[in-house]
Enzyme design. Structure first.
Site, PDB file in Angstrom:
ATOM      1  CD1 TRP A  44      -2.243   2.019   0.432  1.00 57.81           C
ATOM      2  CD2 TRP A  44      -2.827   1.258   2.441  1.00 57.81           C
ATOM      3  NE1 TRP A  44      -3.258   2.818   0.899  1.00 57.81           N
ATOM      4  CE2 TRP A  44      -3.634   2.372   2.134  1.00 57.81           C
ATOM      5  CE3 TRP A  44      -3.015   0.615   3.659  1.00 57.81           C
ATOM      6  CZ2 TRP A  44      -4.615   2.860   3.015  1.00 57.81           C
ATOM      7  CZ3 TRP A  44      -3.999   1.095   4.530  1.00 57.81           C
ATOM      8  CH2 TRP A  44      -4.773   2.199   4.204  1.00 57.81           C
ATOM      9  CG  ASP A  88      -2.142  -7.469  -0.504  1.00 55.18           C
ATOM     10  OD1 ASP A  88      -2.980  -8.303  -0.913  1.00 55.18           O
ATOM     11  OD2 ASP A  88      -2.455  -6.315  -0.142  1.00 55.18           O
ATOM     12  CE1 TYR A 107      -4.374  -0.258  -1.326  1.00 55.97           C
ATOM     13  CE2 TYR A 107      -2.612  -1.854  -1.586  1.00 55.97           C
ATOM     14  CZ  TYR A 107      -3.801  -1.474  -0.998  1.00 55.97           C
ATOM     15  OH  TYR A 107      -4.400  -2.300  -0.081  1.00 55.97           O
ATOM     16  CG  HIS A 150      -9.682  -3.089  -2.341  1.00 52.93           C
ATOM     17  ND1 HIS A 150      -8.816  -2.168  -2.896  1.00 52.93           N
ATOM     18  CD2 HIS A 150      -9.432  -3.079  -1.011  1.00 52.93           C
ATOM     19  CE1 HIS A 150      -8.091  -1.626  -1.947  1.00 52.93           C
ATOM     20  NE2 HIS A 150      -8.447  -2.149  -0.791  1.00 52.93           N
ATOM     21  CB  SER A 164      -9.526  -7.286   0.878  1.00 57.44           C
ATOM     22  OG  SER A 164      -9.114  -6.511   1.982  1.00 57.44           O
TER      23      SER A 164
END
Length: 326
Positions: free
Chosen positions: A21, A51, A56, A120, A151
């Site tokens: 991230w 990941d 991002y 997500h 997620s």
């Protein structure tokens, strides 16, 4: 570096991964060279799981990973995500949008197939409708993705995902300050052969023990602008705890740290002691951090007495202060 199975896939991944991230700039600016140094240190330390997500840095994290892996001699399993991009979240979900996102991720990562595509943190209504899982299965059948997972922000979302055939992983917030998944979600995932990927294992850095009341974060850092959940779920920042309360709880935890560990090491080891977990994905903004995170795999398990103490600490001292969906 020890390996663990990613659910029932038969695929082994490093039990410590690298959360990427930060490469998008949501923790403050980070230079390309620094990002490449972090990834190299991670790989040198045995980390083989990265990941990321398409949002991002509007794709910058994926692009940096793709550029790095082009020259990397070691195989790295890359998990990315779909579902929070402009025009998609919160009510623009369609198969076409998913396919466009997959194509863009493949281009940025410079791959022919995505190892793992995760939903997500999509709205619970989208999960209930179930069409998005059919779309995932179709792109999987076409060879564009090898596996799919999700997620999630809440136990409810996770349990809905566990009902779906083909689901190989759930990514959840799980740490000493965030123990609720132990009640139902982790046992159910283990029973159904679904791997658990743990994000925010150090509660946005609180459990590193490095922060004080004088700590200041960059204006572009979510630990600054999302403390009250103004940009996205408050649970994604400091595990949903008010920063000042999190500092006090962190200080209270220090009395329980074994003599041969740091607070951060105890926090990471605590997660790895749960066998439902496939991998943890702490972020790193320097090569030294990446190396330090990788060492959690070599630590001895915590004692049952310490686990019991930390469970009681969570119930009595932490849980009443967690904000947001959970």
């Amino acid at each position: 570096m020890k390996q663990r199975a990613l659910g029932a896939t038969g695929t082994s991944i490093s039990e410590v991964g690298l959360g990427c991230w930060q490469f998008g700039g949501d923790f403050g600016p980070i230079a390309d060279e620094t990002a490449f140094g972090v990834m190299q240190a991670a790989v040198d330390s045995g980390i083989r799981f990265f990941d990321t997500a398409d949002v991002y840095g509007a794709g910058r994290s994926e692009s940096l990973i793709g550029e790095f892996l082009k020259g990397c001699k070691e195989p790295v399993f890359v998990a990315t995500k779909f579902g929070r991009g402009p025009g998609v979240y919160p009510d623009g979900y369609s198969e076409d949008a998913l396919r466009r996102a997959v194509d863009a991720a493949l281009e940025r990562l410079q791959r022919d197939t995505l190892d793992l595509l995760q939903l997500h943190c999509v709205p619970v209504e989208v999960l209930r409708q179930g069409k998005v899982f059919d779309w995932l299965r179709r792109v999987q059948e076409e060879g564009l993705i090898r596996h799919f997972g999700a997620s999630v922000e809440t136990d409810e979302q996770g349990m809905l995902c566990l009902e779906q055939d083909g689901m190989v992983s759930l990514q959840v917030i799980f740490n000493i300050f965030r123990q609720k998944p132990l009640e139902r979600l982790l046992p159910t995932a283990k029973q159904r052969g679904v791997g658990i990927i743990v994000r925010l294992p150090l509660a946005s850095g609180l459990l590193s023990g490095r922060y004080t009341r004088e700590t200041r974060f960059a204006e572009t850092d979510h630990r600054n602008y999302n403390r009250e959940g103004k940009a996205f779920s408050v649970g994604e920042t400091f595990a949903g705890l008010p920063f000042e309360k999190g500092l006090a709880l962190t200080d209270a935890l220090r009395q329980y740290v074994p003599a041969d560990m740091t607070l951060a090491q105890m926090a990471l080891r605590w997660i790895l002691d749960h066998d439902a977990v496939s991998t943890i994905i702490p972020g790193a903004s320097s090569p030294e951090q990446a190396k330090g995170n990788s060492m959690a795999a070599a630590l001895r398990p915590l004692s049952k007495q310490l686990h019991d103490t930390l469970a009681r600490f969570y119930r009595e001292e932490v849980a009443p202060h967690i904000r947001g969906v959970y």
